[in-house]
Design a protein around this motif. Structure first.
Motif, PDB file in Angstrom:
ATOM      1  N   UNK A  75     -80.204 -67.076 -32.936  1.00 32.53           N
ATOM      2  CA  UNK A  75     -79.979 -65.746 -33.510  1.00 32.53           C
ATOM      3  C   UNK A  75     -78.540 -65.303 -33.288  1.00 32.53           C
ATOM      4  N   UNK A  76     -78.014 -65.588 -32.104  1.00 36.03           N
ATOM      5  CA  UNK A  76     -76.633 -65.212 -31.806  1.00 36.03           C
ATOM      6  C   UNK A  76     -75.669 -65.950 -32.730  1.00 36.03           C
ATOM      7  N   UNK A  77     -75.913 -67.254 -32.934  1.00 38.22           N
ATOM      8  CA  UNK A  77     -75.040 -68.040 -33.807  1.00 38.22           C
ATOM      9  C   UNK A  77     -75.108 -67.532 -35.243  1.00 38.22           C
ATOM     10  N   UNK A  78     -76.321 -67.237 -35.715  1.00 37.43           N
ATOM     11  CA  UNK A  78     -76.482 -66.731 -37.080  1.00 37.43           C
ATOM     12  C   UNK A  78     -75.798 -65.385 -37.244  1.00 37.43           C
ATOM     13  N   UNK A  79     -75.924 -64.527 -36.233  1.00 39.53           N
ATOM     14  CA  UNK A  79     -75.307 -63.194 -36.288  1.00 39.53           C
ATOM     15  C   UNK A  79     -73.783 -63.294 -36.296  1.00 39.53           C
ATOM     16  N   UNK A  80     -73.229 -64.165 -35.447  1.00 34.65           N
ATOM     17  CA  UNK A  80     -71.777 -64.323 -35.381  1.00 34.65           C
ATOM     18  C   UNK A  80     -71.226 -64.830 -36.718  1.00 34.65           C
ATOM     19  N   UNK A  81     -71.933 -65.791 -37.315  1.00 39.32           N
ATOM     20  CA  UNK A  81     -71.504 -66.321 -38.613  1.00 39.32           C
ATOM     21  C   UNK A  81     -71.556 -65.229 -39.674  1.00 39.32           C
ATOM     22  N   UNK A  82     -72.594 -64.412 -39.666  1.00 40.72           N
ATOM     23  CA  UNK A  82     -72.747 -63.330 -40.647  1.00 40.72           C
ATOM     24  C   UNK A  82     -71.658 -62.276 -40.465  1.00 40.72           C
ATOM     25  N   UNK A  83     -71.328 -61.952 -39.216  1.00 35.53           N
ATOM     26  CA  UNK A  83     -70.275 -60.959 -38.940  1.00 35.53           C
ATOM     27  C   UNK A  83     -68.939 -61.447 -39.490  1.00 35.53           C
ATOM     28  N   UNK A  84     -68.600 -62.702 -39.233  1.00 36.68           N
ATOM     29  CA  UNK A  84     -67.323 -63.234 -39.695  1.00 36.68           C
ATOM     30  C   UNK A  84     -67.272 -63.332 -41.219  1.00 36.68           C
ATOM     31  N   UNK A  85     -68.427 -63.618 -41.834  1.00 37.24           N
ATOM     32  CA  UNK A  85     -68.473 -63.703 -43.298  1.00 37.24           C
ATOM     33  C   UNK A  85     -68.352 -62.338 -43.957  1.00 37.24           C
ATOM     34  N   UNK A  86     -68.624 -61.279 -43.190  1.00 33.49           N
ATOM     35  CA  UNK A  86     -68.554 -59.913 -43.724  1.00 33.49           C
ATOM     36  C   UNK A  86     -67.563 -59.067 -42.912  1.00 33.49           C
ATOM     37  N   UNK A 225     -80.323 -57.049 -44.603  1.00 37.91           N
ATOM     38  CA  UNK A 225     -79.361 -58.121 -44.869  1.00 37.91           C
ATOM     39  C   UNK A 225     -79.104 -59.001 -43.652  1.00 37.91           C
ATOM     40  N   UNK A 226     -79.597 -58.586 -42.492  1.00 41.29           N
ATOM     41  CA  UNK A 226     -79.371 -59.402 -41.294  1.00 41.29           C
ATOM     42  C   UNK A 226     -79.981 -60.778 -41.514  1.00 41.29           C
ATOM     43  N   UNK A 227     -79.263 -61.827 -41.159  1.00 47.45           N
ATOM     44  CA  UNK A 227     -79.712 -63.194 -41.480  1.00 47.45           C
ATOM     45  C   UNK A 227     -80.942 -63.622 -40.702  1.00 47.45           C
ATOM     46  N   UNK A 228     -81.607 -64.590 -41.260  1.00 48.18           N
ATOM     47  CA  UNK A 228     -82.714 -65.256 -40.562  1.00 48.18           C
ATOM     48  C   UNK A 228     -82.131 -66.387 -39.722  1.00 48.18           C
ATOM     49  N   UNK A 229     -82.513 -66.448 -38.481  1.00 44.07           N
ATOM     50  CA  UNK A 229     -81.989 -67.509 -37.631  1.00 44.07           C
ATOM     51  C   UNK A 229     -82.638 -68.835 -38.022  1.00 44.07           C
ATOM     52  N   UNK A 230     -81.881 -69.941 -37.999  1.00 42.85           N
ATOM     53  CA  UNK A 230     -82.482 -71.243 -38.281  1.00 42.85           C
ATOM     54  C   UNK A 230     -83.479 -71.618 -37.184  1.00 42.85           C
TER      55      UNK A 230
END
Length: 237
Positions: A75-86, A225-230
């Motif tokens: 979840x942390x990795x998915x959130x960090x990627x989403x933050x940087x993409x936005x 819009x918060x991402x789903x963690x893999x």
């Protein structure tokens, strides 16, 4: 409050603690048959027994355990990627500015072994100061806050009370703040000191309150819009 009043108050509380309150009910956790601490002469808590009171202090819930590092990591990795993409999103920009504000207003750096005796709020500020000194990227702090929102969203047995969220966010931030590490001398005769602040109680509530306020506008405006963690590989087996 002068010394006399303070001592009188302390003696009164001590007397109340040591005198069992037989009117106190059993622990409120479903299925627990233990009496509340107030009925045992071990405290004033008339809600929980000692084990559940300690669990509550440590995890923010009397029955739900904290999420483990492997559970939170995707979840942390998915959130960090989403933050940087936005990164240009105004709410994300605002959240990162809030983290920097917490860094700036945390006061001077305090070594972990000097925290004993400080009020919980001051100890929480010291955690932000340690993050600042360590140069922790604000993106990581915001990612931790969003990771808590995401994992609770996906957990069918989650405790949705705000206090549980505060403690879970605080634990992640507290982990990044680490502790104090010193070394004197060289070779086999070297002396090392490693001190880690305790992660429980009111300190977590103060730290978690600050952390959740950092990301509250991001969550309010991007909840869907918060991402789903893999799914972790070990969970796929």
């Amino acid at each position: 409050m002068n010394v006399t009043i303070r001592m009188k108050r302390k003696a009164e509380v001590k007397g109340r603690v040591s005198t069992p309150n037989y009117e106190a009910a059993y622990c409120r956790v479903v299925g627990c048959q233990n009496p509340a601490r107030a009925a045992t002469g071990e405290g004033l808590d008339n809600r929980f027994c000692r084990p559940h009171a300690e669990h509550y202090a440590r995890h923010g819930s009397p029955y739900r355990k904290s999420y483990t590092a492997p559970e939170v990591r995707p979840y942390r990795k998915a959130a960090a990627h989403w933050i940087k993409a936005n990164a240009s999103d105004p709410w994300i920009v605002n959240a990162l500015q809030r983290v920097r504000g917490l860094y700036a207003t945390a006061g001077g750096h305090v070594e972990a072994f000097r925290l004993r005796g400080l009020p919980p709020e001051e100890r929480a500020k010291a955690a932000w100061a340690r993050l600042r000194k360590a140069g922790v990227d604000p993106v990581k702090v915001l990612a931790d806050v969003l990771a808590v929102e995401m994992i609770i969203r996906d957990d069918p047995q989650a405790d949705h009370k705000r206090e549980f969220k505060e403690v879970q966010a605080a634990k992640l931030v507290h982990r990044m703040a680490s502790g104090t590490h010193k070394r004197w001398g060289e070779g086999a005769s070297a002396t090392e000191l490693h001190v880690f602040p305790r992660s429980r109680g009111r300190v977590l509530r103060h730290l978690g309150k600050d952390a959740l306020e950092v990301g509250e506008l991001v969550v309010d405006h991007h909840q869907d819009a918060l991402p789903k963690a893999p799914v972790p590989k070990e969970a796929q087996r």
